[in-house]
Scaffold this active site. Sequence first.
Site, PDB file in Angstrom:
ATOM      1  N   TYR A   1       0.892  -1.168   0.000  1.00 12.52           N
ATOM      2  CA  TYR A   1       0.000   0.000   0.000  1.00 12.52           C
ATOM      3  C   TYR A   1       0.920   1.205   0.000  1.00 12.52           C
ATOM      4  O   TYR A   1       0.870   2.048   0.871  1.00 12.52           O
ATOM      5  CB  TYR A   1      -0.825  -0.107   1.295  1.00 12.52           C
ATOM      6  CG  TYR A   1      -2.031   0.766   1.447  1.00 12.52           C
ATOM      7  CD1 TYR A   1      -3.017   0.831   0.466  1.00 12.52           C
ATOM      8  CD2 TYR A   1      -2.229   1.496   2.621  1.00 12.52           C
ATOM      9  CE1 TYR A   1      -4.146   1.611   0.649  1.00 12.52           C
ATOM     10  CE2 TYR A   1      -3.351   2.266   2.816  1.00 12.52           C
ATOM     11  CZ  TYR A   1      -4.307   2.329   1.820  1.00 12.52           C
ATOM     12  OH  TYR A   1      -5.432   3.092   2.008  1.00 12.52           O
TER      13      TYR A   1
ATOM     14  N   HIS B   1      -2.175   7.535  -2.928  1.00 12.58           N
ATOM     15  CA  HIS B   1      -3.309   6.609  -2.885  1.00 12.58           C
ATOM     16  C   HIS B   1      -3.780   6.390  -1.448  1.00 12.58           C
ATOM     17  O   HIS B   1      -4.978   6.457  -1.166  1.00 12.58           O
ATOM     18  CB  HIS B   1      -2.923   5.268  -3.516  1.00 12.58           C
ATOM     19  CG  HIS B   1      -3.972   4.201  -3.357  1.00 12.58           C
ATOM     20  ND1 HIS B   1      -5.184   4.250  -4.032  1.00 12.58           N
ATOM     21  CD2 HIS B   1      -4.022   3.080  -2.590  1.00 12.58           C
ATOM     22  CE1 HIS B   1      -5.908   3.188  -3.684  1.00 12.58           C
ATOM     23  NE2 HIS B   1      -5.233   2.472  -2.815  1.00 12.58           N
TER      24      HIS B   1
ATOM     25  N   ARG C   1     -12.407   7.229   5.555  1.00 12.66           N
ATOM     26  CA  ARG C   1     -12.370   7.566   6.976  1.00 12.66           C
ATOM     27  C   ARG C   1     -12.434   9.074   7.195  1.00 12.66           C
ATOM     28  O   ARG C   1     -13.371   9.725   6.780  1.00 12.66           O
ATOM     29  CB  ARG C   1     -11.101   6.969   7.612  1.00 12.66           C
ATOM     30  CG  ARG C   1     -11.154   5.453   7.779  1.00 12.66           C
ATOM     31  CD  ARG C   1      -9.945   4.933   8.534  1.00 12.66           C
ATOM     32  NE  ARG C   1      -8.700   5.315   7.901  1.00 12.66           N
ATOM     33  CZ  ARG C   1      -8.109   4.631   6.916  1.00 12.66           C
ATOM     34  NH1 ARG C   1      -8.637   3.507   6.478  1.00 12.66           N
ATOM     35  NH2 ARG C   1      -6.979   5.048   6.385  1.00 12.66           N
TER      36      ARG C   1
ATOM     37  N   LYS D   1     -11.378  -8.156  -2.383  1.00 11.33           N
ATOM     38  CA  LYS D   1     -10.148  -8.141  -3.180  1.00 11.33           C
ATOM     39  C   LYS D   1      -9.842  -9.475  -3.856  1.00 11.33           C
ATOM     40  O   LYS D   1      -9.245  -9.496  -4.934  1.00 11.33           O
ATOM     41  CB  LYS D   1      -8.951  -7.820  -2.259  1.00 11.33           C
ATOM     42  CG  LYS D   1      -9.002  -6.444  -1.658  1.00 11.33           C
ATOM     43  CD  LYS D   1      -8.546  -5.427  -2.669  1.00 11.33           C
ATOM     44  CE  LYS D   1      -8.379  -4.067  -2.011  1.00 11.33           C
ATOM     45  NZ  LYS D   1      -7.819  -3.101  -2.941  1.00 11.33           N
TER      46      LYS D   1
ATOM     47  N   THR E   1      -1.765   0.386  -5.172  1.00 15.12           N
ATOM     48  CA  THR E   1      -2.217   1.282  -6.228  1.00 15.12           C
ATOM     49  C   THR E   1      -1.252   2.452  -6.390  1.00 15.12           C
ATOM     50  O   THR E   1      -0.838   3.055  -5.406  1.00 15.12           O
ATOM     51  CB  THR E   1      -3.613   1.824  -5.876  1.00 15.12           C
ATOM     52  OG1 THR E   1      -4.456   0.721  -5.608  1.00 15.12           O
ATOM     53  CG2 THR E   1      -4.180   2.648  -7.011  1.00 15.12           C
TER      54      THR E   1
END
Length: 429
Positions: free
Chosen positions: A137, A142, A151, A262, A359
Amino acid sequence: MPLSANNPERKSWLPVSENSDFPIQNIPFGVFLTRDNEITIGTRIGETAIDLGALQRLGYFEGIPLTDDMFMQDTLNDFISDGKKTWRLVRNRIAEIFDEKNPKLQNHQQHRDIILFDLKEVEMQMPVLVGDYTDFYSSKEHASNVGKIFRDPKNALFPNWLRMPVGYHGRSSTIIPSGISINRPQGQILPNGADLPVFGRSRQVDFELEMAFVTTDANALGEPIPVDEAEDYIFGLVIFNDWSARDIQRWEYQPLGPFLGKNFASSISPWIVTLDALAPFKAHSVKQDPEPLPYLRQTAGKHTFDIHLEVDLQPSGKQPQTISKTNFKNLYWTMAQQLAHHTSNGCKINSGDMLASGTISGNTPDSFGSLLELSRGGKKPIQMADGTTRKFIEDYDTVIMRGYAQNDKIRVGFGELTTQLLPIFKSKK
Ligand code: MN
């Protein structure tokens, strides 16, 4: 060992068009079915697929220590296990065989008929048997965008994010090569404003533009890989589409992270481009502030690659439309840091494991790597040339990802990763 395969002046006797991703300096590795339905390990130059099993049988790899059936297999795992020295010997040899100055195979029609195929005649398969798949991540843009949408805009990044390459263990059984269509998933979803979840078709199917690296056997159980050695254990890269169902993901992901939102599918480009082939495109990575802990600190130098990435969306029966352009070098954490972190607790990494970047988003709205970000969580649909709009992927849409690196001498790329989304699975019974 010199990387003679990377000589930018070399020309092949096989035809290569000017903008091809696959000049003789690329020499990627893949697995394909030939027109005779035989599976083999291969490479490609231009639009010609090259059967490495046949090359080996006919003696073209003489002098390189390879097991007899090294390329007559249906995965690259054993070849990758052999390590960097062997990868280099083989790439260098392939470059020599197809060099325009080398008449040996060039003038041997009988061998050419056995070894060479038009790319249109072959069917690409999964290049490796993926034992384990991890998704990181590692794009700050991203992670910040998703944190804002899912959030709290003020605390978009969790405090751990700037200290380590955050990741999770994904599922390898659903990694598929380009060209294989997928079905829209169903799952448990909490509709907006509702108190109770429902089970049904995902209405928020999305792509994630990522790249993934393929590892070789790297360590013994318990043995961490130092960050400055980590690149030696990386064979190469593919483009990776981490399909995501945002409505399923949003409801399920806390506290243990991504799961059914996912793991219904992840698509990869079928040719693994080696780190060696990408060497001319090394680039500086994003400046890291705060400075990482010592086990993640890399000595000065270039630790990432300048790889242009693009996503096209193609509505059924219409023209593809480019909806995002970004670059691999935008990632905050490098591959070496990801691998060092992954093994810092002694986790074992095997040949054929796939570690995806997360991403890859840039810092402008046209460089975001998912529709979730491009459409601001569905609030700002993107306009398509056919008059329709998209918040998320519609049935029969095709997502096409491309990636290439280029300098003033050569271009080395990945080709296309093309996947169509079909409606939900219907039993044939
Ligand atoms: Mn992902």
